[in-house]
Design a protein around this motif. Structure first.
Motif, PDB file in Angstrom:
ATOM      1  N   TYR A 381      -5.579   2.448   1.059  1.00  0.00           N
ATOM      2  CA  TYR A 381      -5.911   1.340   0.165  1.00  0.00           C
ATOM      3  C   TYR A 381      -7.381   1.438  -0.260  1.00  0.00           C
ATOM      4  CZ  TYR A 381      -1.575  -0.647   2.043  1.00  0.00           C
ATOM      5  OH  TYR A 381      -0.271  -0.849   2.430  1.00  0.00           O
ATOM      6  N   SER A 382      -7.704   0.863  -1.391  1.00  0.00           N
ATOM      7  CA  SER A 382      -9.094   0.902  -1.859  1.00  0.00           C
ATOM      8  C   SER A 382     -10.025   0.215  -0.864  1.00  0.00           C
ATOM      9  CB  SER A 382      -9.204   0.216  -3.229  1.00  0.00           C
ATOM     10  OG  SER A 382      -8.784  -1.147  -3.145  1.00  0.00           O
ATOM     11  N   THR A 383      -9.497  -0.750  -0.136  1.00  0.00           N
ATOM     12  CA  THR A 383     -10.308  -1.502   0.825  1.00  0.00           C
ATOM     13  C   THR A 383     -10.359  -0.851   2.202  1.00  0.00           C
ATOM     14  OG1 THR A 383      -8.364  -2.817   1.408  1.00  0.00           O
ATOM     15  CG2 THR A 383      -9.811  -3.703  -0.310  1.00  0.00           C
ATOM     16  N   ALA A 384      -9.615   0.243   2.412  1.00  0.00           N
ATOM     17  CA  ALA A 384      -9.522   0.864   3.734  1.00  0.00           C
ATOM     18  C   ALA A 384     -10.907   1.243   4.252  1.00  0.00           C
ATOM     19  CB  ALA A 384      -8.621   2.093   3.685  1.00  0.00           C
ATOM     20  N   THR A 385     -11.110   1.045   5.531  1.00  0.00           N
ATOM     21  CA  THR A 385     -12.421   1.240   6.148  1.00  0.00           C
ATOM     22  C   THR A 385     -12.841   2.699   6.199  1.00  0.00           C
ATOM     23  OG1 THR A 385     -12.157  -0.751   7.511  1.00  0.00           O
ATOM     24  CG2 THR A 385     -13.712   0.924   8.290  1.00  0.00           C
TER      25      THR A 385
END
Length: 675
Positions: A381-385
């Protein structure tokens, strides 16, 4: 009269014995059948084993597999016996015919699953999983011809038929074997010793079947924690086909049955605008999730260690519990000048998997089991850490004390961009650990050994502070008598509570020792400490909402000070990574998150069940808005503000995980015209 009573008693005991012997034959037959199936599978598919596999690994996998199959076998036997007994009551003559019919059906199912396991594993490198349920939505005609052309369906069906014939022939031989003829006649009818042995045998088999070959639930192994080797193939071979089907069912149920949210693109856009402060109209959700770092507040650390500590609640750090000395290690850390501590902090949900999803993806708990959706993840995901930390120059590692099979954690973390994943099979255990994983001490030793001079971002998820509580507390310095004396008198006789408190002490002590060791080796390291959740145990039987559910958020390292977080900061686990970004990322570095940095003004936090503001806490799912005050002289929040934030983080997280970044603009405009 006495003779008549004795005759009837013996008759019933003989019937009981006869039924038991039939059940025992069913049990042994199916147990051996599943074990033979496992052996054939491993031999035929051995090329899927990695080179690091040893004979000891194979032996341990077979032993655990046979142990776990006792539950599957118990269910098969229970079904067979139930039919046999029921038909016996109606017509004794037909009882064995009914029994054999059920046995044939069960052999058919087991044989079909066994034959299907081979091509399934070749495709998915897994035993039966959620992909079984996706077939419901496939083109069945296309599937049929695929099976015909690619998997030699006629040959496989012939193999099933052959297995049924052989297995049923062996079953008939086994059933007709008269065990009573092999025993001296003096044992029949049963004497009182024989009756006791018979009852104990029934109890033993039932209990071992109930707990998968274990004596109780504390030591039970199931599909979630059965991955005991370093090899994925062997870990899959441990599960018989019945266990694998049950796993597939559980994962599908979690993924589809618990997803109760539904939002339109228009609603999601509205919530995204609220969270981001961006009023422009966009069809790209990532536009609203995009943030620009304000500029590093501390020098970039060599290593970052984010510790998610099992059941590490905030209440033991509160002043009123100081005499218990449960959290002296981390509590003393919070008094140091280079530490920031937020005591008003929420977990992402009520379980460890919620914390896992929150830290790995930065999504709020939207009632989605993302760990079951790995096969749908084409990219992180674009938000993945992990990918965002790699853009800052860090290698990314995930360390978990338990088995790699738990909640699909290995596949999930790697799918979301982590470079390496470590689990229990990588840990050198100096103590026995528990059914959930290795002791914290051994987990931290693995991290210490694996850390080198390369810049790294490390997430560490431990398990020792979880029931069943099996750490040797005395050997680890826990003064149980001192803690008992410090407890209110009415709780001093609660030995179970004392054991629970001892495990918190152990988790705290091991965490502090690890931090001290790593700071000696790498003084510029940054440490972030959070609990995965609270709500497992408190001293009080009815604690306040805050004491029961709040967890700590602690940052320690060079350049950190008491005021680096905003005054009266409130947050949750989705705010951890944005906070880290604002601490170390250069100015205008682009990152994506649903949450917000606690270096900025942040006064509301929420998860699926609770909300938290400065001084107040309550439930998001309660019919009435009932703020629970835990700090004096704080302003009572407005319900509309709290619920707007809670709904916003859920809606945005749910849409991004379920539908990706596209927000159809036409739907927005149509809705606007209608309104």
């Amino acid at each position: 009269m006495k003779k008549f009573c004795k005759f009837n008693t013996d008759m019933y005991w003989n019937k009981f014995l006869e039924t038991f012997l039939i059940g025992a034959k069913c049990y042994v037959f199916f147990w051996l059948l599943l074990s033979i199936f496992r052996l054939i599978f491993v031999i035929d598919m051995h090329s899927y084993m990695s080179k690091i596999v040893t004979f000891g690994d194979i032996k341990n996998a077979f032993i655990l597999g046979m142990q776990m199959s006792m539950q599957t076998v118990g269910i098969l036997t229970l079904v067979s016996l139930s039919v046999y007994i029921l038909v016996s009551v109606i017509n004794k003559k037909w009882s064995k015919y009914a029994l054999n019919t059920v046995i044939v059906i069960q052999i058919l199912v087991l044989s079909t699953l066994f034959i299907a396991r081979f091509p399934f594993y070749r495709i998915y490198h897994s035993g039966f999983n959620r992909m079984l349920f996706t077939a419901v939505h496939e083109d069945w005609q296309a599937l049929f011809w695929t099976f015909m052309d690619e998997f030699n369906l006629p040959v496989r069906l012939l193999g099933v038929l052959l297995l049924i014939i052989i297995a049923f022939y062996l079953w008939r031989k086994f059933l007709n074997w008269n065990i009573k003829e092999k025993l001296p006649a003096k044992y029949f009818p049963l004497r009182w010793r024989g009756k006791i042995v018979l009852i104990l045998a029934v109890y033993l088999i039932a209990r071992l079947s109930l707990f998968s070959g274990s004596w109780s639930w504390q030591t039970q192994i199931d599909w979630e924690n059965s991955a005991i080797t370093k090899d994925n193939f062997l870990n899959e071979a441990i599960l018989d086909d019945g266990q694998a089907l049950y796993r597939a069912y559980c994962l599908e149920k979690r993924n589809t049955g618990s997803n109760g949210l539904s939002y339109t693109a228009n609603q999601v856009r509205h919530y995204a605008q609220y969270l981001s402060g961006k009023n422009n109209e966009s069809s790209n959700l990532d536009y609203y999730l995009e943030k620009k770092a304000q500029g590093a507040k501390i020098q970039k650390p060599k290593h970052i260690f984010l510790i998610i500590s099992e059941s590490y609640a905030n209440w033991p750090l509160l002043p009123e519990y100081a005499d218990l000395h449960l959290a002296d290690g981390i509590k003393s850390l919070t008094t140091e000048q280079n530490t920031a501590y937020c005591s008003e902090f929420l977990p992402n949900g009520s379980s460890t998997v919620n914390a896992l999803m929150g830290i790995v993806t930065n999504f709020a708990d939207a009632n989605l089991y993302l760990t079951t959706m790995v096969n749908q993840m084409k990219e992180p995901y674009s938000t993945a850490t992990a990918p965002q930390m790699k853009r800052l120059g860090y290698k990314t590692n995930f360390y978990y004390a338990g088995p790699s099979s738990w909640e699909n954690i290995q596949n999930f973390t790697l799918a979301q961009g982590f470079d390496k994943f470590y689990s229990r099979s990588d840990i050198h255990e100096t103590t026995k650990g528990s059914v959930w994983g290795a002791d914290d001490k051994d987990l931290y030793s693995l991290v210490e050994d694996a850390t080198d001079d390369s810049s790294s971002f490390n997430v560490i998820l431990n398990v020792s502070n979880h029931s069943p509580f099996e750490v040797d507390l005395k050997a680890n310095g826990f003064d149980s008598q001192m803690v008992k004396n410090a407890l209110p008198e009415k709780y001093r006789s609660d030995d179970e509570l004392l054991k629970e408190l001892g495990h918190f002490y152990y988790a705290d002590k091991m965490m502090r020792q690890f931090i001290d060791k790593m700071k000696q080796r790498y003084p510029d390291s940054l440490f972030i400490i959070i609990g995965d959740h609270a709500d497992r145990y408190n001293i009080e039987k009815a604690p306040t909402t805050y004491k029961r559910y709040a967890i700590p958020f602690i940052i320690n390292g060079q350049g950190i000070d008491k005021n680096i977080l905003s005054a009266n900061a409130v947050g949750s686990q989705i705010d951890v990574i944005p906070t880290l970004m604002e601490l170390i990322a250069p100015k205008n570095f682009t990152y994506y998150s649903v949450g917000k940095s606690l270096t900025e003004h942040n006064n509301i936090a929420a998860n699926y069940a609770f909300w938290l503001t400065n001084g107040y806490m309550g439930r998001t799912d309660a019919p009435q808005f009932m703020p629970d005050n835990f700090s004096k002289d704080k302003k009572i929040p407005q319900q509309k503000d709290v619920m707007q934030y809670a709904n916003a983080i859920r809606a945005v997280s749910w849409w991004r995980a379920q539908h990706g970044g596209n927000l159809p603009i036409q739907q927005y405009r149509t809705a606007a015209k209608t309104n």
